[in-house]
Design an enzyme around this catalytic site. Structure first.
Site, PDB file in Angstrom:
ATOM      1  N   ASP A  73      -9.702   9.449  13.100  1.00 41.34           N
ATOM      2  CA  ASP A  73     -10.016   8.123  13.616  1.00 41.34           C
ATOM      3  C   ASP A  73      -8.779   7.238  13.709  1.00 41.34           C
ATOM      4  O   ASP A  73      -8.685   6.395  14.602  1.00 41.34           O
ATOM      5  CB  ASP A  73     -11.073   7.460  12.734  1.00 41.34           C
ATOM      6  CG  ASP A  73     -12.468   8.030  12.951  1.00 41.34           C
ATOM      7  OD1 ASP A  73     -12.626   8.864  13.861  1.00 41.34           O
ATOM      8  OD2 ASP A  73     -13.386   7.652  12.197  1.00 41.34           O
ATOM      9  N   ASN A 147     -11.247  -1.769  15.207  1.00 39.21           N
ATOM     10  CA  ASN A 147     -12.019  -1.763  13.969  1.00 39.21           C
ATOM     11  C   ASN A 147     -12.213  -3.157  13.375  1.00 39.21           C
ATOM     12  O   ASN A 147     -13.328  -3.647  13.270  1.00 39.21           O
ATOM     13  CB  ASN A 147     -11.344  -0.888  12.912  1.00 39.21           C
ATOM     14  CG  ASN A 147     -11.959   0.487  12.804  1.00 39.21           C
ATOM     15  OD1 ASN A 147     -12.921   0.814  13.496  1.00 39.21           O
ATOM     16  ND2 ASN A 147     -11.408   1.314  11.942  1.00 39.21           N
ATOM     17  N   ARG A 175     -12.781 -18.047  -2.057  1.00 35.62           N
ATOM     18  CA  ARG A 175     -11.724 -17.397  -2.825  1.00 35.62           C
ATOM     19  C   ARG A 175     -12.119 -15.949  -3.040  1.00 35.62           C
ATOM     20  O   ARG A 175     -13.234 -15.638  -3.498  1.00 35.62           O
ATOM     21  CB  ARG A 175     -11.514 -18.097  -4.162  1.00 35.62           C
ATOM     22  CG  ARG A 175     -11.000 -19.528  -4.020  1.00 35.62           C
ATOM     23  CD  ARG A 175     -10.783 -20.162  -5.382  1.00 35.62           C
ATOM     24  NE  ARG A 175      -9.708 -19.486  -6.113  1.00 35.62           N
ATOM     25  CZ  ARG A 175      -9.779 -19.136  -7.390  1.00 35.62           C
ATOM     26  NH1 ARG A 175     -10.892 -19.348  -8.079  1.00 35.62           N
ATOM     27  NH2 ARG A 175      -8.760 -18.555  -7.979  1.00 35.62           N
ATOM     28  N   ASP A 177     -10.322 -11.505  -2.792  1.00 34.07           N
ATOM     29  CA  ASP A 177      -9.156 -10.657  -2.540  1.00 34.07           C
ATOM     30  C   ASP A 177      -8.824 -10.601  -1.052  1.00 34.07           C
ATOM     31  O   ASP A 177      -7.734 -10.176  -0.676  1.00 34.07           O
ATOM     32  CB  ASP A 177      -9.411  -9.242  -3.055  1.00 34.07           C
ATOM     33  CG  ASP A 177      -9.265  -9.130  -4.564  1.00 34.07           C
ATOM     34  OD1 ASP A 177      -8.928 -10.147  -5.201  1.00 34.07           O
ATOM     35  OD2 ASP A 177      -9.497  -8.036  -5.102  1.00 34.07           O
ATOM     36  N   THR A 188     -18.248   0.837   9.996  1.00 38.20           N
ATOM     37  CA  THR A 188     -18.251   2.068   9.198  1.00 38.20           C
ATOM     38  C   THR A 188     -16.882   2.352   8.583  1.00 38.20           C
ATOM     39  O   THR A 188     -16.653   3.451   8.090  1.00 38.20           O
ATOM     40  CB  THR A 188     -18.703   3.271  10.044  1.00 38.20           C
ATOM     41  OG1 THR A 188     -17.900   3.355  11.230  1.00 38.20           O
ATOM     42  CG2 THR A 188     -20.168   3.148  10.440  1.00 38.20           C
ATOM     43  N   TYR A 190     -13.508  -0.122   6.670  1.00 35.85           N
ATOM     44  CA  TYR A 190     -13.251  -0.897   5.450  1.00 35.85           C
ATOM     45  C   TYR A 190     -14.441  -1.785   5.096  1.00 35.85           C
ATOM     46  O   TYR A 190     -14.798  -1.957   3.929  1.00 35.85           O
ATOM     47  CB  TYR A 190     -11.985  -1.727   5.665  1.00 35.85           C
ATOM     48  CG  TYR A 190     -11.385  -2.371   4.437  1.00 35.85           C
ATOM     49  CD1 TYR A 190     -11.881  -2.137   3.152  1.00 35.85           C
ATOM     50  CD2 TYR A 190     -10.285  -3.220   4.564  1.00 35.85           C
ATOM     51  CE1 TYR A 190     -11.314  -2.728   2.037  1.00 35.85           C
ATOM     52  CE2 TYR A 190      -9.710  -3.816   3.459  1.00 35.85           C
ATOM     53  CZ  TYR A 190     -10.230  -3.576   2.193  1.00 35.85           C
ATOM     54  OH  TYR A 190      -9.661  -4.169   1.100  1.00 35.85           O
ATOM     55  N   LEU A 192     -17.540  -1.279   5.400  1.00 37.37           N
ATOM     56  CA  LEU A 192     -18.597  -0.519   4.719  1.00 37.37           C
ATOM     57  C   LEU A 192     -18.259  -0.341   3.244  1.00 37.37           C
ATOM     58  O   LEU A 192     -19.116  -0.524   2.370  1.00 37.37           O
ATOM     59  CB  LEU A 192     -18.778   0.841   5.395  1.00 37.37           C
ATOM     60  CG  LEU A 192     -19.912   1.719   4.876  1.00 37.37           C
ATOM     61  CD1 LEU A 192     -21.257   1.052   5.100  1.00 37.37           C
ATOM     62  CD2 LEU A 192     -19.883   3.089   5.549  1.00 37.37           C
ATOM     63  N   SER A 193     -17.012  -0.025   2.945  1.00 36.67           N
ATOM     64  CA  SER A 193     -16.612   0.175   1.551  1.00 36.67           C
ATOM     65  C   SER A 193     -16.628  -1.139   0.777  1.00 36.67           C
ATOM     66  O   SER A 193     -16.740  -1.142  -0.450  1.00 36.67           O
ATOM     67  CB  SER A 193     -15.228   0.826   1.479  1.00 36.67           C
ATOM     68  OG  SER A 193     -14.232  -0.045   1.969  1.00 36.67           O
ATOM     69  N   GLN A 246      -1.652  -3.108  12.966  1.00 34.02           N
ATOM     70  CA  GLN A 246      -0.591  -4.094  13.182  1.00 34.02           C
ATOM     71  C   GLN A 246      -0.666  -5.143  12.081  1.00 34.02           C
ATOM     72  O   GLN A 246      -1.694  -5.790  11.907  1.00 34.02           O
ATOM     73  CB  GLN A 246      -0.774  -4.780  14.539  1.00 34.02           C
ATOM     74  CG  GLN A 246      -0.818  -3.820  15.722  1.00 34.02           C
ATOM     75  CD  GLN A 246      -1.328  -4.531  16.959  1.00 34.02           C
ATOM     76  OE1 GLN A 246      -2.480  -4.928  17.039  1.00 34.02           O
ATOM     77  NE2 GLN A 246      -0.460  -4.693  17.933  1.00 34.02           N
TER      78      GLN A 246
END
Length: 288
Positions: A73, A147, A175, A177, A188, A190, A192-193, A246
């Protein structure tokens, strides 16, 4: 009536061990099918595959009417962004790990590719994101993403604080991360996690997903894709923004990241009978 092709670009994940024989087989198959074949420049350079024109991305965009991408991907993401302005349809053969958007298994490339070349395929458009980073009224960075756009805290600092607006409406100061603004394709990845939902690619919407928020009531939101998302850096050191691959690091307080729907879209080709749900079932192991 389905489009028939005349000139095919081949793009490969040239770092993958043993990829050259696969690329050569596919190139020979395309030539035997009566098609002109060109290689993406870096693919040709790094694999040593000769006998075909090696073209830059811009040259491929002007000359070719189909691109076959062999890899994972990540390979598809990078190339899709480069080809966005040209509108070339992309077909993905998976030699990576996940393969949500390179969905043809490498061991079945021949039986999947032949019907596509004969005009028997399905076209699936995918929306893209674009935006800028603004500082003191000037755009210092522009990006395009298939994405997601991700604003993240610095590597050694605490949380980043963001002032978030959608269109003309203030949403919240948050606030965390970081914050992910994802397309349905990126739902599906980042997002998703980080706990976000999966969006079907046909849905006209974005996901806005906080990454490890300080307040647990900061939850993922599904937004319409008609408005612009604005994220202003309020606090936190060395924050960065990433449009797919990027990146711009060391954002300053007051910098604003804007994200909106791009005028460009990606067109994926799939063999007849392809199902998004089957892809999810296979890749996420939804087996009984």
């Amino acid at each position: 009536m389905a489009e028939r092709f005349r000139h095919v670009a081949i793009v490969g994940k040239h770092q993958a061990p043993g990829i050259r024989p696969v690329l050569e087989e596919i190139a020979q198959f395309l030539c035997a099918s009566g098609l002109e074949v060109s290689l993406e420049h870096d693919t040709a350079l790094n694999t040593g595959l000769a006998g075909y024109d090696a073209l830059t991305h811009d040259q491929l965009g002007r000359a070719c009417d189909l691109a076959v991408v062999i890899g994972g991907d990540g390979t598809m993401l990078g190339f899709a962004r480069e080809m966005a302005a040209h509108g070339i349809p992309l077909l993905g053969i998976n030699q990576g790990r996940l393969g949500f958007i390179t969905d043809i298994p490498i061991e079945r490339w021949r039986e999947s590719l032949a019907p596509v070349l004969a005009g028997d395929y399905e076209v699936e458009p995918r929306a893209m994101l674009e935006g800028e980073v603004w500082r003191d009224g000037e755009a210092i960075f522009t990006g395009l993403a298939l994405n997601d756009v991700v604003v993240s805290r610095g590597g050694v600092s605490g949380m980043v604080e963001l002032k978030i607006s959608v269109g003309e409406h203030f949403v919240a100061n948050m606030r965390a991360d970081g914050l992910i603004v994802a397309s349905p394709t990126g739902s599906t990845a980042y997002a998703l996690s980080a706990g976000g939902p999966i969006l079907h690619p046909s849905i006209g919407g974005w996901l806005m997903v906080p990454i490890a928020p300080h307040t647990l009531s900061n939850r993922p939101i599904v937004l319409p894709d008609a408005g612009e998302v604005r994220m202003e850096i309020v606090a936190g050191r060395d924050a960065s923004v990433n449009f797919d691959m990027q990146s711009l690091a060391s954002l300053l307080h007051g910098d604003t990241i804007t994200v909106r729907r791009s005028q460009h879209q990606v067109r994926f080709l799939h063999p007849k009978g392809w199902s998004y749900y089957a892809t999810l079932r296979r890749k996420l192991r939804w087996y009984i």
